[in-house]
Design a protein around this motif. Structure first.
Motif, PDB file in Angstrom:
ATOM      1  N   LEU A  34       0.842  -1.198   0.000  1.00 53.47           N
ATOM      2  CA  LEU A  34       0.000   0.000   0.000  1.00 53.47           C
ATOM      3  C   LEU A  34       0.878   1.250   0.000  1.00 53.47           C
ATOM      4  CD1 LEU A  34      -2.572  -1.216   2.677  1.00 53.47           C
ATOM      5  CD2 LEU A  34      -2.799  -1.285   0.181  1.00 53.47           C
ATOM      6  N   PRO A  35       0.802   2.040  -1.080  1.00 51.32           N
ATOM      7  CA  PRO A  35       1.581   3.278  -1.137  1.00 51.32           C
ATOM      8  C   PRO A  35       1.209   4.225   0.010  1.00 51.32           C
ATOM      9  CG  PRO A  35       0.744   2.704  -3.307  1.00 51.32           C
ATOM     10  CD  PRO A  35       0.062   1.798  -2.320  1.00 51.32           C
ATOM     11  N   PHE A  36       2.200   4.938   0.511  1.00 50.91           N
ATOM     12  CA  PHE A  36       1.966   5.899   1.600  1.00 50.91           C
ATOM     13  C   PHE A  36       0.893   6.900   1.205  1.00 50.91           C
ATOM     14  CE2 PHE A  36       6.641   5.686   3.288  1.00 50.91           C
ATOM     15  CZ  PHE A  36       6.469   4.366   3.639  1.00 50.91           C
ATOM     16  N   GLU A  37       0.949   7.384  -0.026  1.00 52.28           N
ATOM     17  CA  GLU A  37      -0.042   8.364  -0.486  1.00 52.28           C
ATOM     18  C   GLU A  37      -1.456   7.792  -0.370  1.00 52.28           C
ATOM     19  OE1 GLU A  37      -1.250  10.951  -4.485  1.00 52.28           O
ATOM     20  OE2 GLU A  37       0.262   9.372  -4.631  1.00 52.28           O
ATOM     21  N   PHE A  38      -1.639   6.559  -0.801  1.00 56.34           N
ATOM     22  CA  PHE A  38      -2.943   5.901  -0.720  1.00 56.34           C
ATOM     23  C   PHE A  38      -3.403   5.818   0.733  1.00 56.34           C
ATOM     24  CE2 PHE A  38      -5.328   1.819  -0.400  1.00 56.34           C
ATOM     25  CZ  PHE A  38      -6.418   2.142  -1.179  1.00 56.34           C
ATOM     26  N   LEU A  39      -2.495   5.406   1.632  1.00 56.54           N
ATOM     27  CA  LEU A  39      -2.847   5.324   3.052  1.00 56.54           C
ATOM     28  C   LEU A  39      -3.230   6.702   3.595  1.00 56.54           C
ATOM     29  CD1 LEU A  39      -0.035   2.910   4.219  1.00 56.54           C
ATOM     30  CD2 LEU A  39      -2.483   2.398   4.141  1.00 56.54           C
ATOM     31  N   ARG A  40      -2.503   7.727   3.183  1.00 56.25           N
ATOM     32  CA  ARG A  40      -2.760   9.079   3.688  1.00 56.25           C
ATOM     33  C   ARG A  40      -4.111   9.604   3.219  1.00 56.25           C
ATOM     34  NH1 ARG A  40      -4.346  13.062   5.230  1.00 56.25           N
ATOM     35  NH2 ARG A  40      -3.252  14.966   5.830  1.00 56.25           N
ATOM     36  N   VAL A  41      -4.431   9.413   1.936  1.00 57.66           N
ATOM     37  CA  VAL A  41      -5.685   9.971   1.432  1.00 57.66           C
ATOM     38  C   VAL A  41      -6.897   9.169   1.886  1.00 57.66           C
ATOM     39  CG1 VAL A  41      -4.548  11.078  -0.518  1.00 57.66           C
ATOM     40  CG2 VAL A  41      -5.648   8.859  -0.855  1.00 57.66           C
ATOM     41  N   TYR A  42      -6.676   7.937   2.324  1.00 60.60           N
ATOM     42  CA  TYR A  42      -7.768   7.123   2.871  1.00 60.60           C
ATOM     43  C   TYR A  42      -7.610   6.918   4.376  1.00 60.60           C
ATOM     44  CZ  TYR A  42      -9.994   6.252  -1.569  1.00 60.60           C
ATOM     45  OH  TYR A  42     -10.681   6.408  -2.751  1.00 60.60           O
ATOM     46  N   SER A  43      -7.017   7.898   5.041  1.00 58.80           N
ATOM     47  CA  SER A  43      -6.884   7.836   6.494  1.00 58.80           C
ATOM     48  C   SER A  43      -8.263   7.685   7.136  1.00 58.80           C
ATOM     49  CB  SER A  43      -6.228   9.109   7.024  1.00 58.80           C
ATOM     50  OG  SER A  43      -6.260   9.131   8.442  1.00 58.80           O
ATOM     51  N   PRO A  44      -8.355   6.814   8.137  1.00 61.64           N
ATOM     52  CA  PRO A  44      -9.639   6.656   8.825  1.00 61.64           C
ATOM     53  C   PRO A  44      -9.919   7.753   9.853  1.00 61.64           C
ATOM     54  CG  PRO A  44      -8.030   5.130   9.724  1.00 61.64           C
ATOM     55  CD  PRO A  44      -7.358   5.830   8.570  1.00 61.64           C
ATOM     56  N   SER A  45      -9.123   8.802   9.870  1.00 60.57           N
ATOM     57  CA  SER A  45      -9.297   9.877  10.847  1.00 60.57           C
ATOM     58  C   SER A  45     -10.516  10.743  10.536  1.00 60.57           C
ATOM     59  CB  SER A  45      -8.054  10.770  10.861  1.00 60.57           C
ATOM     60  OG  SER A  45      -7.994  11.502   9.656  1.00 60.57           O
ATOM     61  N   ALA A  46     -11.032  11.395  11.557  1.00 59.62           N
ATOM     62  CA  ALA A  46     -12.149  12.330  11.372  1.00 59.62           C
ATOM     63  C   ALA A  46     -11.712  13.517  10.516  1.00 59.62           C
ATOM     64  CB  ALA A  46     -12.663  12.808  12.723  1.00 59.62           C
ATOM     65  N   GLU A  47     -10.445  13.872  10.569  1.00 57.79           N
ATOM     66  CA  GLU A  47      -9.909  14.970   9.761  1.00 57.79           C
ATOM     67  C   GLU A  47     -10.109  14.700   8.265  1.00 57.79           C
ATOM     68  OE1 GLU A  47      -5.468  16.489   8.571  1.00 57.79           O
ATOM     69  OE2 GLU A  47      -5.796  15.872  10.627  1.00 57.79           O
ATOM     70  N   VAL A  48     -10.047  13.437   7.863  1.00 58.07           N
ATOM     71  CA  VAL A  48     -10.198  13.058   6.457  1.00 58.07           C
ATOM     72  C   VAL A  48     -11.620  12.593   6.166  1.00 58.07           C
ATOM     73  CG1 VAL A  48      -9.446  11.412   4.675  1.00 58.07           C
ATOM     74  CG2 VAL A  48      -7.761  12.463   6.206  1.00 58.07           C
ATOM     75  N   ARG A  49     -12.164  11.749   7.014  1.00 55.24           N
ATOM     76  CA  ARG A  49     -13.498  11.174   6.787  1.00 55.24           C
ATOM     77  C   ARG A  49     -14.637  12.085   7.197  1.00 55.24           C
ATOM     78  NH1 ARG A  49     -13.435   4.952   8.684  1.00 55.24           N
ATOM     79  NH2 ARG A  49     -13.733   4.240   6.555  1.00 55.24           N
TER      80      ARG A  49
END
Length: 150
Positions: A34-49
């Motif tokens: 899993l690319p870091f970018e992919f993990l970052r843009v699909y972060s399960p955090s409230a900041e992202v979701r």
């Protein structure tokens, strides 16, 4: 709260710094890169979701994001600290497995959303801004293992 699916518990996690890929091997024999970018843009955090449907925040300019460290969260997750300062996403074993299984469709959805918004994977002012870079090389240089708590 039910625990993770026993087959979705990683037996090995390696952070490949040079290629910016998190490699995960599971008890069921499957493995994902899993690319870091992919993990970052699909972060399960409230900041992202966000805090509910429709509150998601499109992540832009994350093509060069790194992972500075990865911490174990109990026996069920990891919490990466990304080079852009994001450190609030807790990635459960089941969530990481879902990301691996659905990578291609999720990645395409992300690219489609970026295009629709007129945004880029690359930070403003970067040499690659506005252009799509090739996928990370499959190289193990700079790799370091992350142990899963037992």
């Amino acid at each position: 709260m039910a625990g993770p699916d026993p087959q979705h518990i990683p037996v090995r996690i390696v952070v490949h710094q040079a290629s910016r890929v998190l490699e995960i091997e599971y008890a069921d024999g499957r493995g994902f890169r899993l690319p870091f970018e992919f993990l970052r843009v699909y972060s399960p955090s409230a900041e992202v979701r966000g805090h509910g449907p429709g509150q998601e925040v499109l992540q832009v300019g994350k093509a060069e994001v790194g992972i500075d460290s990865v911490e174990a969260v109990g026996n069920y997750a990891i919490q990466p600290r990304f080079s852009d300062g994001h450190a609030t996403g807790i990635y459960s074993w089941d969530y990481l497995y879902r990301l691996g299984e659905n990578h291609d469709a999720m990645w395409q959805d992300y690219l489609d959303r970026l295009e629709k918004a007129g945004e880029s994977r690359h930070a403003a002012g970067s040499a690659a801004a506005g252009a799509e870079a090739a996928a990370p090389a499959d190289a193990p240089e700079g790799a370091r293992a992350v142990s899963r708590p037992r």
